[in-house]
Design an enzyme around this catalytic site. Structure first.
Site, PDB file in Angstrom:
ATOM      1  N   LYS B  79      -5.503   1.387  18.813  1.00  0.00           N
ATOM      2  CA  LYS B  79      -6.008   2.028  17.591  1.00  0.00           C
ATOM      3  C   LYS B  79      -7.202   1.232  17.070  1.00  0.00           C
ATOM      4  O   LYS B  79      -7.162   0.001  17.059  1.00  0.00           O
ATOM      5  CB  LYS B  79      -4.874   2.073  16.559  1.00  0.00           C
ATOM      6  CG  LYS B  79      -5.166   2.896  15.309  1.00  0.00           C
ATOM      7  CD  LYS B  79      -3.912   2.974  14.419  1.00  0.00           C
ATOM      8  CE  LYS B  79      -4.162   3.723  13.119  1.00  0.00           C
ATOM      9  NZ  LYS B  79      -2.953   3.822  12.278  1.00  0.00           N
ATOM     10  N   SER B 154      -1.614   8.274  10.371  1.00  0.00           N
ATOM     11  CA  SER B 154      -2.988   7.991  10.725  1.00  0.00           C
ATOM     12  C   SER B 154      -3.195   7.668  12.209  1.00  0.00           C
ATOM     13  O   SER B 154      -4.322   7.724  12.680  1.00  0.00           O
ATOM     14  CB  SER B 154      -3.512   6.830   9.888  1.00  0.00           C
ATOM     15  OG  SER B 154      -2.827   5.634  10.190  1.00  0.00           O
ATOM     16  N   SER B 178       2.713   6.105   9.607  1.00  0.00           N
ATOM     17  CA  SER B 178       1.550   6.408  10.447  1.00  0.00           C
ATOM     18  C   SER B 178       1.757   6.255  11.948  1.00  0.00           C
ATOM     19  O   SER B 178       0.916   6.687  12.730  1.00  0.00           O
ATOM     20  CB  SER B 178       0.357   5.554  10.027  1.00  0.00           C
ATOM     21  OG  SER B 178      -0.240   6.095   8.879  1.00  0.00           O
TER      22      SER B 178
END
EC number: 6.3.5.7
Lengths: 97, 512
Positions: B79, B154, B178
């Protein structure tokens, strides 16, 4: 339901160091009012004798060893600065005009 | 079976037996990304050359019989909020579009030490704020099961690249759900470890008392192995737990005897999609068949989770994001234009004889901060900075922030009590399956309610996992959420593995 005024939101935007457009101020006033009204739900919880919990793992006084160690070299620290000279971050004049 | 379909565990055994090389595996992933990422948009950056060079190096080490790390030769996606030395790390924000970190996060270093092959950086909601990955300033990510739908957020890119079989392992972060909500939407496994289990050093902070880095994968075994590679105490993160890290991969296949499962009555109320409920109840029945005992429990303060979270997280965010000031790194406004505007404002006030206006004018430095931040941050980030600044400001601190910290303790105490009666708490991960892109973007509160079932684990600091447990009639994955007491990740992983032995939901893949 409590609502925020546009003036309050404008004041917060200065504290938050954000410059909001007229349109953003309107949207923000409406949305923040909505969210703040929602979180006021917490008022119904009795928390009289409850200690605040700031962290999931409540650790205190984690000391680092008092020893010299390498730090980020100046060049590396300055490398991402939008404006700099060889030694410093450069910003608009702080004093005077 | 094509190489891209294989799990990390399967790949490792093929690599060890010499059946395949890491270069072949890595190339297969890169090909898959090239073929499908145009439609999915999971990656912000693909590091072809570096990945292939690392793969070749691991192949050489393996051939030479040198010591190899836990993930030797396995492709991993990261990420894009984990600082990676020398590689642009953006947080999916215009603010950090050109930011090249001078050091790597501990987790990246651990992956390198484990001989993993990092193939790219994945898309996310800007600064990890959001539940749909629609807040990314740098690109759209779509759900591989249906590209009209969001992948969740997210960690939307992190989940989507797994579902699309572009990589077997993917790193996410979880502040309020998330990792788990996108895992649920994309039909993969996502684990939020105990707060402190994985070092946060080098993670670009959102809400420091809630943020946690965690593993995402397609199977429980892979998730266990991946967690083992990234967990452990780190002296550079004073909040990291100074406890031994269990060998999760060695225990994951051990069934849990006499498992006591807690069903929270508050989880099955209004707002829960009926198909999600059905899948979750069927999953509980699978555990019962395996000998688990179901216990009805109550988490009475659960319903205050979202309100508590949306005070604490923005408060911490407003403080953490103060570092983006246009001076040290990140976006800075055009100074000449800014000064010119300021001069015009001054002249206008002077012409109007507006003394108060003149007095209240920004100084050039303050205007530089305000203008740079206004240009660099997207709407959701601004909203949270504003909310946090408001709730921390004089006069409101006690009513909001302090109150939320007290309710946070009550939420944690509910868990402490519940875990005396049960071993794991089981329920839905999200109240609904993946939703249509654009359907919640103008209603922040509706988006915040996506985290209804997940935020309380972050507030309490306990580990929680989402595993695929069913499909809706429209062919969308449903996630099963399981929570355990602090540091009991192995319990969650073993429970997940038990379920996977009995069902095939985790093996379902979208057709691309």
């Amino acid at each position: 339901m409590s609502s925020l005024t546009r003036e309050e939101v404008e004041k917060v935007s200065l504290l938050a160091r954000l410059r909001l457009s007229e349109e953003e101020l309107s949207t923000m006033t409406e949305q923040m009012s909505q969210i703040v009204s929602y979180v006021e739900l917490l008022e119904e919880v009795n928390t009289d004798d409850v200690e605040p919990m700031a962290h999931a793992v409540e650790q205190h006084n984690i000391f680092a060893e008092d020893a010299e160690h390498e730090s980020l070299p100046r060049d590396a620290a300055l490398a991402n600065a939008p404006k700099r000279d060889d030694e410093c971050f450069r910003v608009p004049a702080v004093l005077g005009d | 079976m094509a190489l891209y379909e294989a799990s990390a565990t399967q790949l490792l055994s093929q690599l060890e037996s010499g059946e395949v090389t890491s270069v072949e595996v890595t190339q297969a992933c890169l090909d898959r990304i090239r073929e499908h990422d145009g439609a999915v948009g999971a990656f912000l950056k693909v590091m072809d050359e570096k990945a292939l060079a690392k793969a070749a190096e691991v192949d050489r080490k393996r051939k030479a019989g040198e010591d190899l790390g836990l993930l030797a030769g396995v492709p991993v996606a990261v990420k894009d909020l984990l600082c990676t030395e020398g590689e642009v790390t953006t947080c999916a924000s215009k603010m950090l579009e050109n930011f090249v970190p001078p050091y790597s996060s501990t987790v990246i270093k651990k992956l390198e030490a484990a001989d993993a092959v990092i193939v790219g950086k994945t898309n996310m909601d800007e600064f990890a704020m959001g539940g749909s990955t629609e807040n990314s300033a740098l690109g759209k990510t779509r759900n591989p099961w249906n590209t009209d739908l969001v992948p969740g957020g997210s960690s939307g890119g992190a989940a989507a690249c797994l579902a699309a079989q572009m990589v077997p392992l993917s790193i996410g972060t979880d502040t309020g759900g998330s990792i788990r909500q996108p895992a649920s939407f994309c039909g993969v496994v996502g684990l939020k470890p105990t707060y402190g289990r994985v070092s946060r050093f080098g993670l670009i902070a959102f809400a420091s008392s809630l943020d946690q880095i965690g593993p995402m994968a397609r199977t429980a075994e892979d998730t266990a192995l991946f967690l083992e590679a990234m967990a452990g105490h780190d002296p550079q993160d004073s909040t990291s737990a100074n406890v031994a890290c269990p060998l999760f991969s060695k225990t994951v296949d051990q069934p849990l005897e006499g498992l006591r499962i807690g069903l929270v009555k508050e989880h099955f109320g209004e707002g829960l999609d009926s198909e999600v409920e059905k899948s979750v109840r069927e999953a509980v029945a699978v555990y019962e068949k395996l000998g688990a005992k179901v216990v009805d429990i109550s988490l009475p303060h659960n319903k205050y989770g979202i309100a508590t979270y949306y005070i604490i997280a923005p408060s911490e965010a407003s403080s953490n994001l103060a570092r983006f000031d246009g001076a040290h790194y990140g976006h800075r406004c055009d100074e000449a234009t800014m000064l010119e505007e300021l001069q015009k404002e001054k002249e206008a006030f002077e012409a109007a004889g507006d003394e108060l206006g003149l007095k209240r004018m920004d100084t050039p430095l303050i205007r530089m901060y305000r203008q740079s931040r206004a240009e660099g941050f997207g709407p959701e980030v601004k909203r949270r900075i504003m909310l946090g600044t408001y709730t921390l400001s004089a006069g409101y601190y006690d009513a909001f922030y302090l109150k939320a910290l007290k309710v946070r303790r009550l939420i944690r105490e509910d868990y402490d009590k519940a875990f005396k009666a049960v071993d794991v708490i089981v329920g839905p991960t999200a109240p609904n399956p993946a939703f249509a892109a654009g359907s919640k973007t103008n209603d922040p509160l509706a988006m915040y309610l996506e985290d209804l079932y997940t935020v309380t684990a972050n507030l309490a600091g306990i580990p929680a996992i989402s595993i695929p447990c069913g499909m809706t009639s429209g062919g969308l994955p449903v996630g099963l959420h399981m929570q355990a007491p602090a540091l009991e990740e192995d319990r969650l992983l073993r429970a997940a593995y038990m379920f996977q032995k009995e069902t095939a939901w985790h093996a379902k893949t979208p057709s691309l």
